[in-house]
Enzyme design. Structure first.
Site, short mmCIF file in Angstrom:
data_model
loop_
_atom_site.label_atom_id
_atom_site.label_comp_id
_atom_site.label_asym_id
_atom_site.label_seq_id
_atom_site.Cartn_x
_atom_site.Cartn_y
_atom_site.Cartn_z
N GLU A 119 0.54 -0.79 -0.30
CA GLU A 119 0.23 -0.22 0.13
C GLU A 119 0.81 1.03 0.41
OE1 GLU A 119 -2.03 -0.93 2.89
OE2 GLU A 119 -3.86 -1.83 2.17
N TYR A 130 7.93 1.66 -7.94
CA TYR A 130 7.46 0.32 -7.87
C TYR A 130 6.30 -0.03 -9.06
CZ TYR A 130 7.08 0.88 -2.55
OH TYR A 130 7.07 1.38 -1.79
#
Ligand SMILES: CC(C)(COP(=O)(O)OP(=O)(O)OC[C@H]1O[C@@H](n2cnc3c(N)ncnc32)[C@H](O)[C@@H]1OP(=O)(O)O)[C@@H](O)C(=O)NCCC(=O)NCCS
Length: 162
Positions: A119, A130
């Site tokens: 998250e 990411y």
């Protein structure tokens, strides 16, 4: 991204333990600040560390031995979650964050994990990292982070199938 010999000369990765938490908290405080409510307290870290499936990984400066980054992750029931990843601001954009992310993914692969997830606050520049590692957005948690000034921030959930 794969490990590079040049980075190996300046950074070394190792497994951390509770005795390393003072050094980890220095990175935590400097990297996250308190604006968005993303940082964990030392007691939250100390509480999760002994739990089954939890790993703390440290990036140390190869010369001084100082902790310059860390990751914290947890593997449960065939999935692994990246709980925290941070690098000292003075050492950003040297490849340390991606090295820690590669290490997390590599560990999951070694453990036969099928899917990793994390998250991240909506708008966090870490999302670029990411995405470049192959993660894709799979969800949104509204008002997940509680900032110091009472503001709330959404969390985005990202996942990578291995
Ligand atoms: C996110 C973080 C860990 C990245 O660490 P880093 O060591 O600077 O990352 P790297 O040098 O390995 O960067 C790898 C790639 O990610 C992307 N990236 C990293 N930081 C970025 C930024 N601020 N803006 C845009 N892209 C970024 C880039 O593509 C970068 O490659 P490049 O430098 O060749 O362009 C670091 O910025 C940090 O500690 N942030 C505060 C804590 C945090 O928000 N953690 C993530 C949520 S848990």
């Amino acid at each position: 991204m794969m490990a590079t010999p040049a980075l190996d000369r300046i950074v070394r990765l190792e497994t951390g333990k509770s005795a390393d938490l003072d050094g980890v908290m220095k990175v935590m405080t400097d990297a996250f600040g308190n604006r968005y409510g993303e940082a964990w307290t030392q007691s939250q870290c100390a509480g999760i560390l002994p739990m089954s499936g939890v790993s703390l990984r440290l990036a140390r400066d190869a010369h001084s031995g100082a902790i310059i980054g860390f990751s914290l992750f947890r593997s449960i029931a065939g999935e692994s979650e990246l709980l925290l990843l941070a690098v000292l601001p003075s050492r950003h954009r040297e490849g340390v964050g991606m090295r820690l992310l590669d290490d997390f993914i590599g560990q999951a692969q070694n453990d036969g994990i099928a899917r990793v997830h994390l998250e991240v606050r909506d708008g966090n520049p870490a999302i670029s990292m990411y995405r470049s590692a192959g993660f894709t957005q799979v969800g949104r948690r509204r008002n997940y982070y509680h900032g110091a000034d009472g503001l709330r921030f959404d969390a985005l959930t990202y996942a990578l199938e291995l």
